[in-house]
Design a protein around this motif. Structure first.
Motif, short mmCIF file in Angstrom:
data_model
loop_
_atom_site.label_atom_id
_atom_site.label_comp_id
_atom_site.label_asym_id
_atom_site.label_seq_id
_atom_site.Cartn_x
_atom_site.Cartn_y
_atom_site.Cartn_z
N GLY A 199 6.66 8.89 2.03
CA GLY A 199 5.98 8.63 3.29
C GLY A 199 6.00 7.14 3.54
O GLY A 199 6.46 6.37 2.68
N PRO A 200 5.48 6.70 4.69
CA PRO A 200 5.51 5.26 4.97
C PRO A 200 4.64 4.45 4.02
O PRO A 200 3.65 4.95 3.48
N VAL A 201 5.04 3.20 3.84
CA VAL A 201 4.26 2.25 3.05
C VAL A 201 3.87 1.08 3.95
O VAL A 201 4.51 0.84 4.98
N MET A 202 2.82 0.38 3.57
CA MET A 202 2.39 -0.82 4.29
C MET A 202 2.64 -2.00 3.36
O MET A 202 2.08 -2.04 2.26
N VAL A 203 3.51 -2.90 3.80
CA VAL A 203 3.93 -4.01 2.94
C VAL A 203 3.36 -5.31 3.50
O VAL A 203 3.47 -5.54 4.72
N GLN A 204 2.75 -6.15 2.65
CA GLN A 204 2.20 -7.40 3.14
C GLN A 204 2.36 -8.53 2.13
O GLN A 204 2.46 -8.30 0.94
N VAL A 205 2.37 -9.74 2.70
CA VAL A 205 2.29 -10.94 1.87
C VAL A 205 0.87 -11.45 1.94
O VAL A 205 0.30 -11.57 3.04
N LEU A 206 0.28 -11.68 0.78
CA LEU A 206 -1.08 -12.22 0.69
C LEU A 206 -1.00 -13.66 0.22
O LEU A 206 -0.20 -13.98 -0.68
N GLU A 207 -1.82 -14.51 0.79
CA GLU A 207 -1.85 -15.92 0.42
C GLU A 207 -3.27 -16.36 0.09
O GLU A 207 -4.21 -15.96 0.79
N GLY A 208 -3.41 -17.16 -0.95
CA GLY A 208 -4.73 -17.71 -1.28
C GLY A 208 -4.71 -18.34 -2.66
O GLY A 208 -3.69 -18.32 -3.36
N ILE B 237 0.89 -1.16 0.00
CA ILE B 237 0.00 0.00 0.00
C ILE B 237 0.93 1.21 0.00
O ILE B 237 1.72 1.42 0.92
N LYS B 238 0.88 1.98 -1.09
CA LYS B 238 1.86 3.03 -1.36
C LYS B 238 1.58 4.28 -0.51
O LYS B 238 0.51 4.41 0.09
N PRO B 239 2.54 5.23 -0.48
CA PRO B 239 2.41 6.39 0.42
C PRO B 239 1.12 7.19 0.23
O PRO B 239 0.58 7.73 1.21
N ASP B 240 0.61 7.27 -0.99
CA ASP B 240 -0.62 8.06 -1.21
C ASP B 240 -1.79 7.43 -0.47
O ASP B 240 -2.58 8.13 0.18
N ALA B 241 -1.93 6.11 -0.54
CA ALA B 241 -3.06 5.43 0.10
C ALA B 241 -2.88 5.38 1.62
O ALA B 241 -3.87 5.50 2.35
N VAL B 242 -1.65 5.24 2.09
CA VAL B 242 -1.42 5.30 3.54
C VAL B 242 -1.84 6.69 4.04
O VAL B 242 -2.54 6.81 5.05
N ALA B 243 -1.45 7.74 3.30
CA ALA B 243 -1.80 9.12 3.71
C ALA B 243 -3.31 9.34 3.70
O ALA B 243 -3.82 10.13 4.50
N LYS B 244 -4.02 8.64 2.82
CA LYS B 244 -5.49 8.78 2.75
C LYS B 244 -6.20 7.99 3.84
O LYS B 244 -7.43 8.02 3.91
N ASN B 245 -5.43 7.22 4.64
CA ASN B 245 -6.01 6.45 5.75
C ASN B 245 -6.99 5.39 5.27
O ASN B 245 -8.06 5.19 5.85
N VAL B 246 -6.59 4.67 4.19
CA VAL B 246 -7.46 3.62 3.66
C VAL B 246 -6.81 2.23 3.73
O VAL B 246 -7.21 1.32 3.00
N ILE B 247 -5.85 2.05 4.65
CA ILE B 247 -5.23 0.72 4.80
C ILE B 247 -6.31 -0.32 5.11
O ILE B 247 -6.37 -1.38 4.50
N GLY B 248 -7.19 0.00 6.06
CA GLY B 248 -8.22 -0.94 6.47
C GLY B 248 -9.18 -1.28 5.33
O GLY B 248 -9.57 -2.43 5.14
N GLN B 249 -9.56 -0.26 4.56
CA GLN B 249 -10.48 -0.51 3.44
C GLN B 249 -9.84 -1.42 2.40
O GLN B 249 -10.49 -2.27 1.79
N ILE B 250 -8.53 -1.23 2.19
CA ILE B 250 -7.83 -2.08 1.21
C ILE B 250 -7.69 -3.50 1.76
O ILE B 250 -7.91 -4.49 1.05
N TYR B 251 -7.36 -3.62 3.06
CA TYR B 251 -7.28 -4.96 3.67
C TYR B 251 -8.64 -5.68 3.55
O TYR B 251 -8.69 -6.88 3.34
N SER B 252 -9.74 -4.94 3.72
CA SER B 252 -11.07 -5.56 3.61
C SER B 252 -11.28 -6.17 2.23
O SER B 252 -11.91 -7.22 2.10
#
Ligand code: UDP
Length: 141
Positions: A70-79, A10-25
């Motif tokens: 700005g900060p990024v949120m990095v994750q591994v997704l499995e499925g 999740i790149k700096p623009d989306a982290v700044a928009k406070n949508v980490i949770g919406q993207i995780y959903s």
């Protein structure tokens, strides 16, 4: 279809928009599990190394500047079919061309500030996951 792993950022623009949770959903709603995650500030060297494949492209310098803005949120997704599934959730690179309801259509502003990264193939997923996470920090379940 096989169970796969893919790297998502999740790149700096989306982290700044406070949508980490919406993207995780969206990941979870599509049956993808978050099996590793870290929020981090990339250094210039990190961003240049991660995007080395693009180093000759005209947008490389701006891409690196953006990724360290700005900060990024990095994750591994499995499925099941995680690589393509995540690419489908993301939408086209240019949000103007992204299908309705995709992450980029809903949260991205431009082709450079486009909210998310996702690995594009099994080989790149393996390299990108190893770039950010030692095996002991990945929790398949
Ligand atoms: N990018 C850009 N300008 C372009 C093409 C790409 O700034 O004309 C950036 C954009 O952030 C994109 C990243 O470079 O997400 C990597 O490009 P790629 O073609 O691999 O797109 P993706 O796989 O992210 O959809």
């Amino acid at each position: 279809m096989a169970i796969e792993r893919t790297l998502s950022i999740i790149k700096p623009d989306a982290v700044a928009k406070n949508v980490i949770g919406q993207i995780y959903s969206r990941f979870e709603g599509a049956g993808l599990k978050v099996i590793a995650a870290r929020m981090m500030q990339l250094s210039q060297a990190d961003a240049e190394a991660f995007y080395a494949v693009h180093k000759e492209r005209p947008f490389f310098k701006d891409l690196v500047s953006f990724m360290i803005s700005g900060p990024v949120m990095v994750q591994v997704l499995e499925g099941e079919g995680a690589i393509l599934k995540n690419r489908d959730l993301m939408g086209a690179t240019d949000p103007k061309k992204a299908d309705k309801g995709t992450i980029r259509a809903d949260f991205a502003d431009s082709i450079d500030a486009n909210a998310v990264h996702g690995s594009d193939a099994a080989e790149t997923a393996a390299v990108e996951i190893a770039f950010f996470f030692p095996a002991m920090n990945i929790h398949s379940r």
